[in-house]
Design a protein around this motif. Structure first.
Motif, PDB file in Angstrom:
ATOM      1  N   LEU A  12      44.264  46.001  47.215  1.00  0.00           N
ATOM      2  CA  LEU A  12      45.695  45.707  47.219  1.00  0.00           C
ATOM      3  C   LEU A  12      45.916  44.560  46.243  1.00  0.00           C
ATOM      4  CD1 LEU A  12      46.273  45.764  51.083  1.00  0.00           C
ATOM      5  CD2 LEU A  12      46.943  47.520  49.435  1.00  0.00           C
ATOM      6  N   TYR A  13      47.125  44.490  45.686  1.00  0.00           N
ATOM      7  CA  TYR A  13      47.407  43.403  44.764  1.00  0.00           C
ATOM      8  C   TYR A  13      48.840  42.911  44.926  1.00  0.00           C
ATOM      9  CZ  TYR A  13      49.731  46.851  41.763  1.00  0.00           C
ATOM     10  OH  TYR A  13      50.562  47.828  41.276  1.00  0.00           O
ATOM     11  N   ALA A  14      49.070  41.704  44.440  1.00  0.00           N
ATOM     12  CA  ALA A  14      50.401  41.099  44.483  1.00  0.00           C
ATOM     13  C   ALA A  14      50.643  40.354  43.177  1.00  0.00           C
ATOM     14  CB  ALA A  14      50.504  40.130  45.655  1.00  0.00           C
ATOM     15  N   ASN A  15      51.860  40.464  42.674  1.00  0.00           N
ATOM     16  CA  ASN A  15      52.309  39.724  41.494  1.00  0.00           C
ATOM     17  C   ASN A  15      53.258  38.640  41.979  1.00  0.00           C
ATOM     18  OD1 ASN A  15      51.127  41.464  39.413  1.00  0.00           O
ATOM     19  ND2 ASN A  15      52.554  42.981  40.190  1.00  0.00           N
ATOM     20  N   ILE A  16      52.943  37.376  41.698  1.00  0.00           N
ATOM     21  CA  ILE A  16      53.722  36.260  42.227  1.00  0.00           C
ATOM     22  C   ILE A  16      54.022  35.280  41.093  1.00  0.00           C
ATOM     23  CG2 ILE A  16      53.798  34.419  43.948  1.00  0.00           C
ATOM     24  CD1 ILE A  16      51.468  35.920  45.395  1.00  0.00           C
TER      25      ILE A  16
ATOM     26  N   VAL B 153      43.206  36.487  40.062  1.00  0.00           N
ATOM     27  CA  VAL B 153      42.325  37.078  39.056  1.00  0.00           C
ATOM     28  C   VAL B 153      42.879  36.945  37.648  1.00  0.00           C
ATOM     29  CG1 VAL B 153      41.185  38.662  40.647  1.00  0.00           C
ATOM     30  CG2 VAL B 153      43.245  39.402  39.451  1.00  0.00           C
ATOM     31  N   GLY B 154      44.107  36.445  37.520  1.00  0.00           N
ATOM     32  CA  GLY B 154      44.650  36.249  36.183  1.00  0.00           C
ATOM     33  C   GLY B 154      46.093  35.786  36.206  1.00  0.00           C
ATOM     34  N   ILE B 155      46.526  35.305  35.052  1.00  0.00           N
ATOM     35  CA  ILE B 155      47.907  34.859  34.868  1.00  0.00           C
ATOM     36  C   ILE B 155      48.500  35.660  33.711  1.00  0.00           C
ATOM     37  CG2 ILE B 155      49.433  32.941  34.248  1.00  0.00           C
ATOM     38  CD1 ILE B 155      48.150  32.419  36.924  1.00  0.00           C
ATOM     39  N   ARG B 156      49.647  36.219  33.954  1.00  0.00           N
ATOM     40  CA  ARG B 156      50.383  36.915  32.900  1.00  0.00           C
ATOM     41  C   ARG B 156      51.401  35.915  32.345  1.00  0.00           C
ATOM     42  NH1 ARG B 156      50.940  42.272  36.593  1.00  0.00           N
ATOM     43  NH2 ARG B 156      48.996  43.230  35.939  1.00  0.00           N
ATOM     44  N   LYS B 157      51.183  35.482  31.123  1.00  0.00           N
ATOM     45  CA  LYS B 157      52.009  34.459  30.493  1.00  0.00           C
ATOM     46  C   LYS B 157      53.382  35.018  30.122  1.00  0.00           C
ATOM     47  CE  LYS B 157      49.039  31.069  30.360  1.00  0.00           C
ATOM     48  NZ  LYS B 157      49.278  29.882  31.123  1.00  0.00           N
ATOM     49  N   ASP B 158      54.419  34.221  30.380  1.00  0.00           N
ATOM     50  CA  ASP B 158      55.797  34.587  30.004  1.00  0.00           C
ATOM     51  C   ASP B 158      56.151  36.009  30.428  1.00  0.00           C
ATOM     52  OD1 ASP B 158      56.041  32.082  28.875  1.00  0.00           O
ATOM     53  OD2 ASP B 158      55.691  32.767  26.831  1.00  0.00           O
ATOM     54  N   TRP B 159      55.784  36.393  31.622  1.00  0.00           N
ATOM     55  CA  TRP B 159      55.903  37.775  32.091  1.00  0.00           C
ATOM     56  C   TRP B 159      57.312  38.135  32.543  1.00  0.00           C
ATOM     57  CZ3 TRP B 159      52.513  41.324  30.976  1.00  0.00           C
ATOM     58  CH2 TRP B 159      52.553  42.548  31.641  1.00  0.00           C
TER      59      TRP B 159
ATOM     60  N   ALA C 197      51.271  35.160  38.487  1.00  0.00           N
ATOM     61  CA  ALA C 197      49.891  35.173  38.962  1.00  0.00           C
ATOM     62  C   ALA C 197      49.596  36.551  39.551  1.00  0.00           C
ATOM     63  CB  ALA C 197      49.681  34.088  40.016  1.00  0.00           C
ATOM     64  N   PHE C 198      48.444  37.094  39.186  1.00  0.00           N
ATOM     65  CA  PHE C 198      48.019  38.400  39.679  1.00  0.00           C
ATOM     66  C   PHE C 198      46.920  38.173  40.714  1.00  0.00           C
ATOM     67  CE2 PHE C 198      45.438  42.337  39.238  1.00  0.00           C
ATOM     68  CZ  PHE C 198      46.407  43.250  39.599  1.00  0.00           C
ATOM     69  N   TYR C 199      47.209  38.569  41.954  1.00  0.00           N
ATOM     70  CA  TYR C 199      46.273  38.398  43.065  1.00  0.00           C
ATOM     71  C   TYR C 199      45.754  39.752  43.525  1.00  0.00           C
ATOM     72  CZ  TYR C 199      47.241  33.462  43.748  1.00  0.00           C
ATOM     73  OH  TYR C 199      47.328  32.097  43.579  1.00  0.00           O
ATOM     74  N   GLN C 200      44.471  39.815  43.883  1.00  0.00           N
ATOM     75  CA  GLN C 200      43.864  41.037  44.395  1.00  0.00           C
ATOM     76  C   GLN C 200      43.151  40.764  45.708  1.00  0.00           C
ATOM     77  OE1 GLN C 200      41.420  42.016  40.871  1.00  0.00           O
ATOM     78  NE2 GLN C 200      41.989  44.128  41.329  1.00  0.00           N
ATOM     79  N   LEU C 201      43.147  41.796  46.531  1.00  0.00           N
ATOM     80  CA  LEU C 201      42.320  41.794  47.739  1.00  0.00           C
ATOM     81  C   LEU C 201      41.491  43.064  47.692  1.00  0.00           C
ATOM     82  CD1 LEU C 201      41.578  40.522  50.482  1.00  0.00           C
ATOM     83  CD2 LEU C 201      43.382  41.917  51.494  1.00  0.00           C
TER      84      LEU C 201
END
Length: 182
Positions: free
Chosen positions: A126-130, A149-155, A166-170
Motif C-alpha cells: 500500500l502507498y500514500a502520497n502526502i 521512500v522518496g520525495i517528489r519535488k514541486d509535485w 512524500a511517497f510512503y509505502q507499506l
C-alpha cells in the motif's frame, strides 16, 4: 463485516444517504489540494457516483468506504485507489471530517484497511502520497509502519506555489501485529 469493524468505528459501503456528507467533503476547497480536484461537484454527479459505488474494485480500480462511529454517524472516508491487481498494490487516502479529528478514527480506519487489503485482497503493498507540509498525516502513516521512500519535488501546485510530496509505502510484513499496523 468483522474485517471492517474495529473498536470505535466500522468501514462500510457508501449509501445513498451519504450524499450530503459527500457533497460537503468534495466541495470543500480545503481538500482539493490532496484530491486533485479543481472544480465543485454537483449533487447530480455525486448521486450518479453513489449509484455506481457498488462496482467491484477489480472493475473500478478503486474502493471507497464510509467511516462510521459507534453512533452510526459518518465521520470520514477512506479509499483504496489506483488498484493494480497485476502488481498487487493500491494507494490509500483517508479524510476525517474536521469536527471528528483527533479521536483516533484515522488510525483505526487505516489499520482496518491495511488488514482488509493484505488479508482479503491479498495485496503486497500500500502507498500514500502526502504533501511534506502535512505533518499530521506524515506522523499518522509513519506510526502505522509506512516508510518514506522518496520525495517528489514541486509535485503539487497549490495557492500559487509548488509543494513537495512524500511517497510512503507499506510492504506486507510477515508478522503484521508486531509492527502494530493492524
Amino acid at each position: 463485516m468483522g474485517k471492517l469493524t474495529g473498536k470505535n468505528i466500522r468501514l462500510r459501503a457508501l449509501e445513498p444517504t451519504d450524499l450530503e456528507f459527500l457533497y460537503n467533503i468534495e466541495n470543500n476547497e480545503a481538500y482539493w489540494e490532496v484530491s486533485n480536484t479543481q472544480t465543485p461537484y454537483s449533487r447530480y454527479i455525486l448521486k450518479q457516483y453513489l449509484e455506481n459505488a457498488h462496482l467491484d474494485i477489480y472493475e473500478a480500480k478503486q474502493l471507497r468506504f464510509a467511516i462510521e462511529d459507534k453512533k452510526h454517524q459518518i465521520v470520514g472516508m477512506i479509499d483504496l485507489f489506483d488498484f493494480s491487481p497485476q502488481h498487487l498494490r493500491a494507494g490509500v487516502g483517508v479524510l476525517i471530517d474536521q469536527n471528528h479529528q483527533q479521536k483516533g478514527y484515522a488510525t483505526e480506519a487505516i489499520k482496518l484497511l491495511n488488514k482488509y487489503a493484505f488479508s482479503f485482497l491479498n495485496l503486497r503493498q500500500l502507498y500514500a502520497n502526502i504533501t511534506t507540509d502535512n505533518k499530521k498525516s506524515i506522523q499518522l502513516f509513519e506510526k502505522l509502519g509506512y516508510q518514506l521512500v522518496g520525495i517528489r519535488k514541486d509535485w503539487i501546485f497549490s495557492d500559487g506555489d509548488f509543494k513537495d510530496v512524500a511517497f510512503y509505502q507499506l510492504i506486507h510484513p510477515s508478522i503484521l501485529h508486531e509492527k502494530n499496523i493492524l
